[in-house]
Design an enzyme around this catalytic site. Structure first.
Site, PDB file in Angstrom:
ATOM      1  N   ASP A 115       1.172  -1.250  -0.076  1.00  0.00           N
ATOM      2  CA  ASP A 115       0.001  -0.208   0.068  1.00  0.00           C
ATOM      3  C   ASP A 115       1.157   1.562  -0.152  1.00  0.00           C
ATOM      4  OD1 ASP A 115      -3.362  -0.251   0.847  1.00  0.00           O
ATOM      5  OD2 ASP A 115      -2.139   1.745   0.849  1.00  0.00           O
ATOM      6  N   GLY A 165      -4.527   4.071   2.068  1.00  0.00           N
ATOM      7  CA  GLY A 165      -5.437   3.286   3.628  1.00  0.00           C
ATOM      8  C   GLY A 165      -4.506   3.405   4.615  1.00  0.00           C
ATOM      9  N   VAL A 209       1.999   1.181  -6.288  1.00  0.00           N
ATOM     10  CA  VAL A 209       1.852   0.073  -7.488  1.00  0.00           C
ATOM     11  C   VAL A 209       1.870   0.416  -9.035  1.00  0.00           C
ATOM     12  CG1 VAL A 209       0.796  -1.478  -6.160  1.00  0.00           C
ATOM     13  CG2 VAL A 209      -0.264  -0.130  -7.650  1.00  0.00           C
ATOM     14  N   GLY A 240       1.062  -7.749 -14.903  1.00  0.00           N
ATOM     15  CA  GLY A 240       3.233  -8.169 -14.748  1.00  0.00           C
ATOM     16  C   GLY A 240       3.761  -8.967 -14.330  1.00  0.00           C
ATOM     17  N   LYS A 266       2.331 -12.325 -14.236  1.00  0.00           N
ATOM     18  CA  LYS A 266       2.755 -12.925 -15.330  1.00  0.00           C
ATOM     19  C   LYS A 266       4.158 -13.859 -15.112  1.00  0.00           C
ATOM     20  CE  LYS A 266       4.344 -12.058 -20.101  1.00  0.00           C
ATOM     21  NZ  LYS A 266       5.191 -10.560 -20.463  1.00  0.00           N
ATOM     22  N   TYR A 320     -12.199   7.420 -12.192  1.00  0.00           N
ATOM     23  CA  TYR A 320     -12.589   6.560 -11.766  1.00  0.00           C
ATOM     24  C   TYR A 320     -13.693   4.920 -12.340  1.00  0.00           C
ATOM     25  CZ  TYR A 320     -13.547   2.442  -8.208  1.00  0.00           C
ATOM     26  OH  TYR A 320     -13.730   1.819  -7.375  1.00  0.00           O
TER      27      TYR A 320
END
Ligand code: UDP
Length: 319
Positions: free
Chosen positions: A31, A36, A57, A102, A105, A145
């Site tokens: 996070d 958060g 992220v 990614g 994967k 959003y």
């Protein structure tokens, strides 16, 4: 399993951490703490199967360990948050989903995307089945959003088709419960706090717009089942019990004994959906799932948590 939960310190992410730990899995929560909070996972500090990584992220995600599943829950999620953070919302839905896919994967991990009933926009089909393509204004303020999540779904399906990744998509309808951020501006925290303070509840518009509210434990159960299911296309998870915002306000006032009533405010955001109700036939068929907690029961569980939180912050006198 070893599970990465992005947005793991958020409202839903933290409840998912609890569930996966309770089932015996290893959990890594990630996070950037924009919306958060470590308060939501403080009770997990020191747990031998839990780890927290502070990371945004939208940047390259590095995780040393093998991963079996990635649950991508990072995103601002309340209209007030995504109107405040429009670019971050678009980035985490687009770039963040790309990075998380990614990683899936690379690790050959299963991937579950947190999508939303907002992909249906202000719907012209009611209730909304997964086959409905939606009615979204791409350039309106809420579009940041809606379109981020629509792009995230498209990218997830492309990774499934192109790279053979096992992906799942949950379309989450309005969810409430313990650990919602007090100031996230959504109707549930707003009304409960106003009621506990003995203030009138602020209805935006005339209150005839509807929502279908689900309690968080029902959602978590649906997500857990979805991850282990064969449903490779989106599945709605929500409670079909539909209420006008006025009815919802009256229920909160009754359950809290609030005598201050209701006031109308001219504060509806542009493109605020007029109606919203999930068609959950697919979740029933494919996951054997249905919600168990009705609105009153869920509110009876949620209200005491808000009272405690306000008291802890000194915003409400101890009872
Ligand atoms: N709403 C309201 N009073 C509030 C906050 C929200 O009447 O104090 C309304 C809002 O206009 C919307 C509905 O409640 O029609 C649900 O809003 P929320 O922000 O909870 O989430 P949404 O379902 O729109 O994503």
């Amino acid at each position: 399993m070893r599970v990465l939960i992005t947005g793991g310190a958020g409202f839903l992410g933290s409840h998912l951490c609890d569930r996966f730990l309770a089932e015996g899995h290893v959990v890594i929560a990630m996070d950037n703490l924009i919306t958060g909070s470590t308060d939501n996972i403080a009770h997990l500090a020191g747990h031998e199967r839990f780890r927290f990584i502070k990371h945004d992220v939208t940047n390259y995600i590095f995780v040393d360990d093998q991963l079996d599943a990635i649950l991508h829950f990072a995103s601002p999620a309340s209209p007030v948050d995504y109107l405040d953070l429009p670019i971050q919302t678009l980035k985490v839905g687009a770039l963040g989903t790309h990075k998380a896919l990614g990683l899936a994967k690379d690790k050959r991990a299963h991937f579950l995307l947190a999508s939303t009933s907002e992909v249906y926009g202000d719907p012209q089909v009611h209730p909304q089945p997964e086959s409905y393509y939606g009615h979204v204004n791409p350039i309106g303020p809420r579009g940041v959003y809606d379109e981020a999540k629509r792009f995230a779904e498209a990218l997830t399906m492309a990774y499934q088709r192109t790279h053979g990744i096992e992906t799942r998509i949950v379309r989450i309808f309005n969810t409430y419960g313990e650990r919602m951020r007090l100031r996230d501006g959504r109707v549930v925290p707003n009304f409960i706090q106003q009621a506990l303070r003995g203030e009138p509840l602020t209805i935006y518009g005339d209150g005839s717009q509807t929502r279908s509210f689900q309690y968080v434990s029902d959602l978590v159960e649906g997500i857990y089942r979805l991850l282990f299911s064969k449903a490779t296309e989106p599945v709605n998870i929500g409670n079909p019990g539909e209420f006008t915002i006025r009815e919802f306000a009256e229920t909160v006032n009754r359950l809290t004994d609030n005598q201050a009533g209701i006031v109308q405010r001219d504060m509806r955001t542009q493109d605020d959906p007029q109606v919203r109700q999930p068609d959950i036939s697919k979740a029933k068929d494919m996951l054997d799932w249905r919600p168990k907690i009705d609105l009153e029961e869920g509110l009876r569980r949620t209200i005491p948590w808000f009272r405690q939180e306000l008291q802890r912050r000194g915003e409400l006198p101890d009872t």
